[in-house]
Write an enzyme that holds these catalytic residues in place. Structure first.
Site, PDB file in Angstrom:
ATOM      1  N   GLU A  64      14.355   0.056  39.627  1.00  0.00           N
ATOM      2  CA  GLU A  64      14.411   1.385  40.257  1.00  0.00           C
ATOM      3  C   GLU A  64      15.864   1.879  40.270  1.00  0.00           C
ATOM      4  OE1 GLU A  64      11.572   2.425  40.389  1.00  0.00           O
ATOM      5  OE2 GLU A  64      10.148   1.131  41.422  1.00  0.00           O
ATOM      6  N   HIS A 114      16.731   3.136  36.912  1.00  0.00           N
ATOM      7  CA  HIS A 114      16.141   4.460  36.671  1.00  0.00           C
ATOM      8  C   HIS A 114      17.003   5.558  37.299  1.00  0.00           C
ATOM      9  CE1 HIS A 114      12.006   2.280  36.303  1.00  0.00           C
ATOM     10  NE2 HIS A 114      12.867   1.916  35.385  1.00  0.00           N
ATOM     11  N   TYR A 146      22.948   9.477  34.522  1.00  0.00           N
ATOM     12  CA  TYR A 146      23.561   9.503  33.186  1.00  0.00           C
ATOM     13  C   TYR A 146      23.172  10.783  32.430  1.00  0.00           C
ATOM     14  CZ  TYR A 146      24.583   7.662  28.452  1.00  0.00           C
ATOM     15  OH  TYR A 146      25.041   7.459  27.188  1.00  0.00           O
ATOM     16  N   GLU A 197       3.949   5.896  41.905  1.00  0.00           N
ATOM     17  CA  GLU A 197       4.262   5.441  40.549  1.00  0.00           C
ATOM     18  C   GLU A 197       3.166   5.792  39.556  1.00  0.00           C
ATOM     19  OE1 GLU A 197       5.566   1.236  41.612  1.00  0.00           O
ATOM     20  OE2 GLU A 197       7.418   2.237  41.001  1.00  0.00           O
ATOM     21  N   GLU A 239       7.732   1.742  34.690  1.00  0.00           N
ATOM     22  CA  GLU A 239       6.862   2.262  35.755  1.00  0.00           C
ATOM     23  C   GLU A 239       5.414   1.844  35.560  1.00  0.00           C
ATOM     24  OE1 GLU A 239       7.633   3.299  38.550  1.00  0.00           O
ATOM     25  OE2 GLU A 239       9.727   3.704  38.190  1.00  0.00           O
ATOM     26  N   HIS A 261       5.232  -1.445  36.949  1.00  0.00           N
ATOM     27  CA  HIS A 261       5.211  -1.419  38.419  1.00  0.00           C
ATOM     28  C   HIS A 261       3.810  -1.054  38.909  1.00  0.00           C
ATOM     29  CE1 HIS A 261       9.800  -0.260  38.460  1.00  0.00           C
ATOM     30  NE2 HIS A 261       9.548  -1.388  37.825  1.00  0.00           N
TER      31      HIS A 261
END
Ligand code: FE
Length: 344
Positions: free
Chosen positions: A118, A121, A127, A191, A225, A228
């Site tokens: 996470e 991410h 970025y 998610e 994800e 997850h």
């Protein structure tokens, strides 16, 4: 808890996701919840960093006046407005709410990995924002300013209240259901549903050969994800097996109602953000797509379909189809290990 001096070995049969009897949360072995260990290994094999992706083309396209329309620029910003805080919310939940109540060390191992992902991410969004020279204050604060992001986030965060309470403990029927509800909200909904119209937009860019660096970041994120989500589903289904008394008809109905609420929040978000549609995806398409995704999540925890909407974005299933997730994931692992870039 203090350590008891004994030669008695840990009894694997007493290990549980929550409420493990004499829970020894320090000894990894004997592993009972193998899905968690497998997930941990697979996640490590998939390790990536945001700065590995080249953003040069995105920067050129963003600076050019001729490539991206105003609607497309707005779409990227709002999608980032959602993403930038969503993974921080997820990280806080797994590290501060889920982790401490879990009594299976192998499950805890994966949760640690997930929490790190996470963070990766959030780094990826940072970025993108930095590479394109976007206004950080605008993007990162958007979740407070933009109604449809705010509504999704406050819906999810409202389920943290009980669990974040320092005095909250599992072990009663009511609290165990609360814990399970938290898993449903964070895995199936946050998610499993709330990311998906934004994923669709990013793949829309990619299909037009626009912002391909940003889209590639999002592909890596989506791969994590979906892992997850699968892990969350495994947790829910294992707790159902370990404590079947929690999965009452009332509780099942509550899960369905929550998913239905989330579906409305998600397609409202998509419709507000893209009132004129984008990349051939219109308001009705987003609604059907989200309904389609929601049904897929419900089935995975053994609940009945609510919508039976056909998938209006069949091209998305190539990228995101979770029925192929096992294969999809395994091939990703291999490709990443051999240094291949993501190809969908
Ligand atoms: Fe996640």
């Amino acid at each position: 808890m203090p350590i008891t001096k004994t030669q008695q070995k840990v009894d694997i049969n007493r290990r549980r996701i929550i409420n493990g009897e004499d829970a020894d949360v320090i000894q990894l072995y004997p592993i009972k919840h193998k899905f968690a260990w497998d997930a941990y290994l697979a996640a490590n094999a998939n390790h990536w960093l945001p700065t590995e992706v080249n953003m040069q083309k995105d920067v050129e396209q963003w600076r050019s006046r001729h490539i991206l329309s105003d609607d497309e620029r707005l779409a990227l910003k709002v999608v980032l407005g959602f993403f930038t805080t969503a993974d921080s919310i997820a990280a806080n939940n797994v590290s501060m709410a889920t982790y401490k109540h879990v009594t299976s060390p192998e499950v805890r191992m994966y949760i640690l990995r997930q929490a790190y992902e996470e963070a990766i991410h959030t780094h990826a969004y940072q970025y993108i924002v930095e590479s394109l020279g976007l206004d950080e204050g605008e993007i990162f604060n958007m979740y407070r300013e933009h109604d449809s992001i705010y509504n999704k986030d406050s819906f999810v965060l409202s389920f943290n209240e009980g669990i974040f309470d320092p005095s909250f403990k599992t072990g009663t029927f009511e609290n165990d259901q609360k814990f399970l509800e938290n898993l449903v909200v964070f895995s199936l909904i946050m998610e499993g549903i709330f990311f998906y119209s934004s994923f669709a937009v990013m793949f829309g860019f990619q299909r037009q050969n626009k912002l391909v660096g940003s889209a590639e970041e999002i592909q890596y994120i989506m791969r994590d994800e979906s892992m997850h989500l699968n892990f969350g589903i495994d947790l829910i289904n294992t707790i159902k097996k370990e404590q079947p008394e929690l999965w009452t008809p009332d509780f099942q109905q509550r899960v369905i109602d929550l998913v239905k609420k989330a579906v409305v929040l998600e397609y409202t978000f998509a419709q507000n953000v893209f009132p004129r549609g984008i990349f051939g995806m219109n308001a009705d398409g987003f609604k059907k797509y989200i309904e389609h995704i929601a049904d897929r999540r419900l089935i995975r925890v053994g609940l009945p379909l609510q919508y039976e909407s056909p998938n209006p974005f069949p091209w998305m299933s190539e990228a995101i189809d979770l029925s192929k997730e096992k294969n999809f994931f395994e091939t990703r692992v291999i490709e990443y290990k051999t240094g291949g870039a993501l190809e969908w």
